[in-house]
Write a protein that holds these residues in place. Structure first.
Motif, PDB file in Angstrom:
ATOM      1  N   ASP A  61       0.825  -1.327  -0.128  1.00  0.00           N
ATOM      2  CA  ASP A  61       0.052   0.157  -0.021  1.00  0.00           C
ATOM      3  C   ASP A  61       0.794   1.266  -0.055  1.00  0.00           C
ATOM      4  N   ILE A  62       1.439   1.514  -1.238  1.00  0.00           N
ATOM      5  CA  ILE A  62       2.302   2.671  -1.215  1.00  0.00           C
ATOM      6  C   ILE A  62       1.967   3.507  -2.423  1.00  0.00           C
ATOM      7  N   GLU A  63       2.391   4.720  -2.521  1.00  0.00           N
ATOM      8  CA  GLU A  63       1.894   5.742  -3.460  1.00  0.00           C
ATOM      9  C   GLU A  63       2.261   5.422  -4.717  1.00  0.00           C
ATOM     10  N   CYS A  65       2.379   2.393  -6.226  1.00  0.00           N
ATOM     11  CA  CYS A  65       1.333   1.828  -6.903  1.00  0.00           C
ATOM     12  C   CYS A  65      -0.027   2.477  -7.363  1.00  0.00           C
ATOM     13  N   GLY A  66      -0.602   3.548  -6.725  1.00  0.00           N
ATOM     14  CA  GLY A  66      -1.435   4.191  -7.167  1.00  0.00           C
ATOM     15  C   GLY A  66      -0.970   5.255  -8.496  1.00  0.00           C
ATOM     16  N   GLU A  67       0.089   5.387  -8.357  1.00  0.00           N
ATOM     17  CA  GLU A  67       0.566   6.169  -9.733  1.00  0.00           C
ATOM     18  C   GLU A  67       0.798   5.166 -10.859  1.00  0.00           C
TER      19      GLU A  67
END
Length: 88
Positions: A61-63, A65-67
């Motif tokens: 759950d790291i940034e 992954c969202g990017e």
């Protein structure tokens, strides 16, 4: 209740058949699917060039992954199209 008694040779045959199916899916079928589409090939090249370890991102759950998700979605939603505007 009866116990199914199968020979060791039959069990080993099933085991190696399962390994062969897994191997062919991993090293033959998936690369063929990737090569069959320019979109898949583009995404695979981007992943390889970027050094993204795709298996490591699934449970994190790291940034990044969202990017990566936003970038992947944008790539497919806003895919460049042909500039040829002549009617066919």
């Amino acid at each position: 209740m009866t116990i199914n008694k199968t020979s060791a040779a039959y069990r080993w045959t099933k085991f190696f058949a399962g390994l062969a199916i897994f191997w062919s899916f991993t090293y033959v079928i998936c690369p063929a699917i990737t090569a069959s589409s320019d979109d898949f090939a583009t995404m695979a090249k981007f992943i390889d060039d970027s050094g993204i370890e795709t298996g490591e991102f699934f449970y994190t759950d790291i940034e990044v992954c969202g990017e990566a998700d936003l970038g992947a979605r944008s790539t497919f939603e806003h895919m460049p199209r042909s500039m040829d505007t002549t009617p066919k």
